[in-house]
Design a protein around this motif. Structure first.
Motif, PDB file in Angstrom:
ATOM      1  N   ASP A 128      -3.279  -6.690   0.491  1.00 53.12           N
ATOM      2  CA  ASP A 128      -4.648  -7.126   0.220  1.00 53.12           C
ATOM      3  C   ASP A 128      -4.921  -8.491   0.869  1.00 53.12           C
ATOM      4  O   ASP A 128      -5.985  -8.730   1.433  1.00 53.12           O
ATOM      5  N   GLN A 131      -5.781  -8.186   4.320  1.00 52.25           N
ATOM      6  CA  GLN A 131      -6.928  -7.287   4.456  1.00 52.25           C
ATOM      7  C   GLN A 131      -6.544  -5.903   4.986  1.00 52.25           C
ATOM      8  O   GLN A 131      -7.203  -5.341   5.846  1.00 52.25           O
ATOM      9  N   ASP A 133      -5.379  -1.901   3.662  1.00 55.11           N
ATOM     10  CA  ASP A 133      -5.443  -0.965   2.545  1.00 55.11           C
ATOM     11  C   ASP A 133      -4.045  -0.799   1.943  1.00 55.11           C
ATOM     12  O   ASP A 133      -3.072  -0.618   2.678  1.00 55.11           O
ATOM     13  N   SER A 134      -3.938  -0.854   0.617  1.00 56.62           N
ATOM     14  CA  SER A 134      -2.605  -0.767   0.003  1.00 56.62           C
ATOM     15  C   SER A 134      -1.948   0.597   0.250  1.00 56.62           C
ATOM     16  O   SER A 134      -0.730   0.729   0.148  1.00 56.62           O
TER      17      SER A 134
END
Lengths: 275, 263
Positions: A128, A131, A133-134
């Motif tokens: 995160d 920036q 996506d997990s």
């Protein structure tokens, strides 16, 4: 401002063959939240100095101090702990990310070494932070774009919340737009997390965007060090002047071949002058 | 005068039919420098590979025409097409360390190319090779001739690569990111050298760097997702970009350069 990292009169030589001094009597200091750029041509010693600061290559003379403590004069365990406060990001994320490990495992490794109890939660936080996506935690490096991989490399370096990030040509393998996004990200992270950055680059345009101060290296020595705009727009050293003249601005029109060759001759002359 | 290189309706795709490059058309005249700019994945390097017939396995030309000095290259045998490289097409890549054979000296590669393409004897080829290294202003041409690629600096290697690429006076020189790995002063030297060595040949310069493109190119093509989206004279294109992608590339490049404009 508090000085975080200090290199005092550092020399590094590669004794294989002829005992060539790669770095000669170099001193720099970096404060918290500050970005110092180290620029110069290939072979000038900038990467050797960066590696010495990270403890990857030994120094011949001088000292490296983190928060005032000499890193070569500490008990071994303390040195190791102190070295972890300095993290590196390299040019080529493909060479530094294990291709067989998933992104989640790559980010968890430094956390586990540091004794983190809940690495999975921190991995999501780190993604995160840069920036991403997990969901990328489940992917392999080859499934990511170059820019995404470099973000992972930055996240891994920041996992242990270092005091200093040493970034050796971190943008060199990226497109212009991706590099611009990376610069914005680095600035934002630095604001939030207060680490200092030593930014090694041959790209003066990127240096202008990122660095508070610039140190220019030529033939193993630091020949000029000052605020970025002062060094790039009003250089005083003869090598820095050549370097500033050599930058190609998109709106500057066609290359003047005679001017380019005059610059080439001056550059060759600098290399043959005794220092 | 007919162009040195003419590309019309070029399509490139994966074996399964996925298109990678579509409907690319341009021509390059003798003595002219044409630039292709775009980000990675835009198809600019694939276009160059298609011209030389060196597309990677699994990727093929699916449509269009490539003419070199008026000759339709599709009419050549695959071996004939591969033989273009080194003789009628010279190539310069970003990193000569990975494109040179690491166990061969610079001189042996020069000699091999001269002997193969010019049917001359080895001692004559050696003289030509050393001359070529002189022409690219390597300080000690004889030492460079006997050196292995790793024994040279990045700038010296790129000079040696230009010597090899231009050895047989090719009609077309293709340079793919030739200065991306080099610092500003060496970059300038290499670009000046490319321009000088071009002579009456045509140069196709592939780069992501608008500063490099504007410094050397007579015309620019902007590629995005496998298509040419805009083309024109560099300064006109940079000042009057119509396509949002071109504007984005330009604005990103100008932002990187800050306020400084070197005259």
């Amino acid at each position: 401002m508090s000085v975080v990292l200090e290199a005092n009169a550092v020399s590094v030589s590669y004794t294989r063959g002829r005992g060539v001094h790669a770095v000669r009597d170099c001193s720099i200091l970096i404060c918290a939240r500050e970005t110092l750029a180290l620029v110069g041509e290939s072979g000038c010693g900038k990467s050797s100095l960066a590696r010495a600061i990270c403890g990857i290559v030994p120094i011949d003379a001088g000292s490296i101090r983190l928060h005032g403590r000499d890193l070569d004069n500490l008990p071994r365990a303390a040195t190791r702990a102190a070295r972890r406060r300095i993290q590196m990001v390299f040019q080529d994320p493909d060479a530094s990310l294990n291709p067989r490990h998933r992104i989640g495992a790559i980010l968890a490794e430094p956390l586990e070494v540091a004794g983190e109890r809940n690495p999975a939660r921190r991995v999501a936080e780190l993604l995160d932070l840069v920036q991403l996506d997990s969901a990328l935690a489940a992917r392999l490096p080859r499934e990511l774009s170059g820019g995404q991989k470099q973000r992972v490399a930055i996240a891994r370096a920041l996992a242990v919340e270092p005091d200093v990030l040493v970034a050796d040509e971190p943008l060199a393998s990226l497109d212009v737009a991706t590099a611009a996004a990376m610069i914005a990200l680095l600035r934002e992270l630095q604001q939030r997390l207060s680490f200092a950055v030593l930014f090694i680059s041959h790209d003066l345009a990127a240096v202008r965007q990122l660095a508070d101060r610039v140190a220019v290296m030529f033939r193993g020595r630091i020949v000029e060090c000052d605020a970025t705009a002062r060094v790039l727009d009003a250089p005083t050293n003869s090598y820095t002047k050549l370097l500033a003249r050599a930058v190609l601005h998109p709106l500057a029109g066609k290359l003047d071949l005679n001017a380019a060759e005059a610059l080439d001759r001056e550059h060759a002359l600098l290399h043959t002058t005794d220092t | 005068m007919s162009p040195v290189l003419e590309v019309a309706g070029l399509g490139i795709g994966l074996d399964d039919g996925t298109p990678l490059v579509q409907d690319v058309a341009f021509a390059v005249a003798a003595g002219e420098v044409l630039g292709i700019v775009g980000e990675s994945g835009s198809g600019k390097s694939l276009t160059a590979f298609a011209i030389t017939g060196l597309l990677p396995r699994g990727i093929q030309q699916t449509a269009g025409l490539v003419r070199l000095q008026g000759e339709d290259l599709a009419m050549l045998t695959p071996a004939g097409r591969r033989a273009l490289a080194g003789r009628r097409i010279g190539m310069v890549f970003q990193d000569p360390l990975s494109s040179f054979n690491p166990v061969r000296t610079v001189g042996s590669m020069l000699v091999e190319s001269a002997v193969r393409h010019r049917s001359i004897r080895a001692h004559e080829a050696r003289r030509l090779g050393i001359e070529a290294l002189q022409c690219v202003r390597l300080a000690e041409p004889e030492r460079a001739f006997d050196a292995y690629p790793h024994e040279l600096s990045g700038g010296q290697r790129q000079r040696a690569m230009i010597a090899l690429a231009s050895l047989n006076e090719p009609a077309l020189l293709i340079a793919d990111e030739p200065t991306t790995a080099l610092d500003a002063t060496v970059q300038l030297q290499i670009l000046a050298l490319l321009k000088r060595r071009l002579g009456q040949g045509a140069l196709l310069l592939i780069t992501h760097d608008l500063g490099v493109a504007a410094s050397l190119c007579d015309r620019l093509l902007v590629m995005q997702r496998g298509r040419v989206i805009e083309h024109g004279e560099p300064q006109f294109l940079l000042h009057h970009a119509q396509h949002p992608y071109t504007r984005r590339l330009r604005d990103a490049a100008l932002a990187l350069h800050g306020a400084a404009v070197n005259a």
